[in-house]
Structure formats: structure tokens, C-alpha cells
Design an enzyme around this catalytic site. Structure first.
Site, PDB file in Angstrom:
ATOM      1  N   SER A 146      26.521  43.953  37.241  1.00 29.60           N
ATOM      2  CA  SER A 146      27.760  44.485  37.812  1.00 29.60           C
ATOM      3  C   SER A 146      28.882  44.180  36.832  1.00 29.60           C
ATOM      4  O   SER A 146      28.806  43.212  36.065  1.00 29.60           O
ATOM      5  CB  SER A 146      28.065  43.808  39.156  1.00 29.60           C
ATOM      6  N   TYR A 159      28.965  36.069  44.150  1.00 26.21           N
ATOM      7  CA  TYR A 159      28.457  37.343  43.627  1.00 26.21           C
ATOM      8  C   TYR A 159      28.761  37.454  42.134  1.00 26.21           C
ATOM      9  O   TYR A 159      27.880  37.779  41.332  1.00 26.21           O
ATOM     10  CB  TYR A 159      29.091  38.504  44.385  1.00 26.21           C
TER      11      TYR A 159
END
Length: 255
Positions: A146, A159
Site C-alpha cells: 500500500s 496498518y
């Protein structure tokens, strides 16, 4: 040129294939000719993905897998090999998040995200890599990272940490496994429009975030297809250790 991206006859295993981007990736890979082992914890949701692919003329089967459990991964890989032979491409997609200020995170929040997003990627990549070496086939591993593994935003500390770990893990494995003809690369999506985030991006906070993307829009899932196939197929044969960002320029936006 299209033949470079062709996956006809290749056995591709996708984790987290029961919904979201995993389900989308499965459809993309099937259209490229891959034979698919689709993995997730929810058998019912996997069955729906398999049915969609079959209706479109593709080949896929469902395999229950918990990416945080090494024994579950080995059972799933055994089942996958029994159906379609050695896995030649792995798309390491399974992931979760916990949206909460860092001061409010619990140990369980942290462990839940890191166990799935980082430990899970490691366990599946190692198990698949060991088999690629054993079978002498080589292969391609695509880890789904990501842009939050390269930059940060508030409320997503575990995350972001997990995806930064995926980026460095990708590079480490690429270095070690190149001698075995195993390529390891990462795809790093930016903000992609899905049914799960529609409500947020209609909010004022969501609209403000979109304005920070140089292209002034969200990405579409289909805009990940080309980069995914590049990394999975022979089109990317000389790529390993790469992190391909698909983010509308978000990573190069001004601070």
C-alpha cells in the site's frame, strides 16, 4: 505484445480472494488465462467468487486458508497442488485494518493487523517459495502492499507499519530467492474506489482527501489490472524487488 501478459495454463494462488480487491484480482487473472486456487477463511464467500469465474468460462476452485496459521497454509497448498499442480504465481493479498488513534489501540488490535498483513504474507510466501524451489519451477510472488507502507496518515498505525514491513520483506525475499528463479515484487495501491469506502469518500473528510491526490480522483480497481499482470507474467521477467505504486501521484504530492 499481449502474449507477454498471458497467463494461460499458469497456476495462480490468490489469498484474501473472497471479497474486495482479492475477488477483483481473481477475475483479472482468470481473464488472462490462469487456473486459480482462491483462498480465504470464508468458504461461502469463496464459492461465490468461483461461481463468477466459472460463469465467465474460467477455471478456479476454493481453498479454505487462514494466513496466520502455518498448518492451514500447508493444507491449502496441498489441496491447490492436487487440483492444478505446482503453484507458479502467488498473489499475497489477504489483509485487514484497525482504524483507531494510536493512543486507543489495544494489543489485540495491533496483533490482529500485524499477524494477517505481515506475518501472514511471510508465512504464505515462504511456504509457496519452498515448494517452487522443491519443484524447480521458479515463479512470481506479488505481495499487495500500500502507499501507506511508504507514507502515513492518522489512525492507521498498525496498518502502515504492516505494509512498510511488506515492502521491506518483498525486497529481502527478492534478493535471496532470485537464484531460485523466484521473482518477488510488491503492488502498492493508493486510494481505490470500492463498495466498502464509498460512504467515507462521500463525506467531507473523504472529499478533502481526494483533493490531495494530484489526479484529483480515486483509482478504479481495473486500473490495478495492468500493473498486477505485469508483475505476475513474463512481461515483468526482469523485475524483482520492485514496488509498483498505483496511486494517481499521491506519493509525489507536496507535504
Amino acid at each position: 505484445m499481449a502474449d507477454l501478459f498471458d497467463l494461460s495454463g499458469r497456476h495462480v494462488l490468490v489469498t484474501g480472494a473472497s471479497s474486495g480487491l482479492g475477488r477483483h484480482f481473481a477475475g483479472t487473472l482468470a481473464r488472462a488465462g490462469a487456473r486459480l486456487s482462491l483462498c480465504a477463511r470464508r468458504a461461502d464467500a469463496l464459492a461465490e467468487t468461483v461461481a463468477r469465474i466459472a460463469e465467465a468460462g474460467g477455471q478456479a476452485h476454493a481453498v479454505v486458508m487462514d494466513v496466520t496459521d502455518a498448518a492451514s497454509i500447508e493444507r491449502a497448498l496441498d489441496a491447490a497442488e492436487t487440483r492444478f499442480g505446482p503453484v507458479q504465481v502467488l498473489v499475497n493479498n489477504a489483509g485487514v485494518t484497525a482504524t483507531k488513534p494510536a493512543l486507543d489501540l489495544t494489543e489485540a488490535d495491533w496483533d490482529g493487523v500485524l499477524d494477517t498483513n505481515l506475518k501472514g504474507v511471510w508465512l504464505v510466501a515462504q511456504a509457496a517459495g519452498q515448494r517452487m524451489v522443491r519443484h524447480g519451477t521458479g515463479g512470481s510472488i506479488v505481495n499487495i502492499a500500500s502507499i501507506l507502507g511508504l507514507r502515513v496518515t492518522g489512525g492507521l498505525a498498525p496498518y502502515a507499519a504492516s505494509k512498510a514491513g511488506v515492502v521491506q520483506l518483498t525486497k529481502s525475499l527478492a534478493l535471496e530467492w532470485a537464484r531460485h528463479r523466484i521473482r518477488v515484487n510488491a503492488l502498492a495501491p493508493g486510494y481505490i474506489k470500492t463498495e466498502l469506502n464509498d460512504a467515507f469518500f462521500e463525506s467531507e473528510a473523504g472529499k478533502a482527501l481526494i483533493k490531495r491526490v494530484p489526479q484529483r480522483r480515486l483509482g478504479e480497481a481495473a486500473e490495478l489490472d495492468g500493473p498486477l499482470l505485469l508483475l505476475a507474467s513474463d512481461a515483468g521477467a526482469y523485475m524483482t524487488g520492485s514496488v509498483v505504486a498505483v496511486d494517481g501521484g499521491h506519493l509525489v504530492s507536496g507535504l
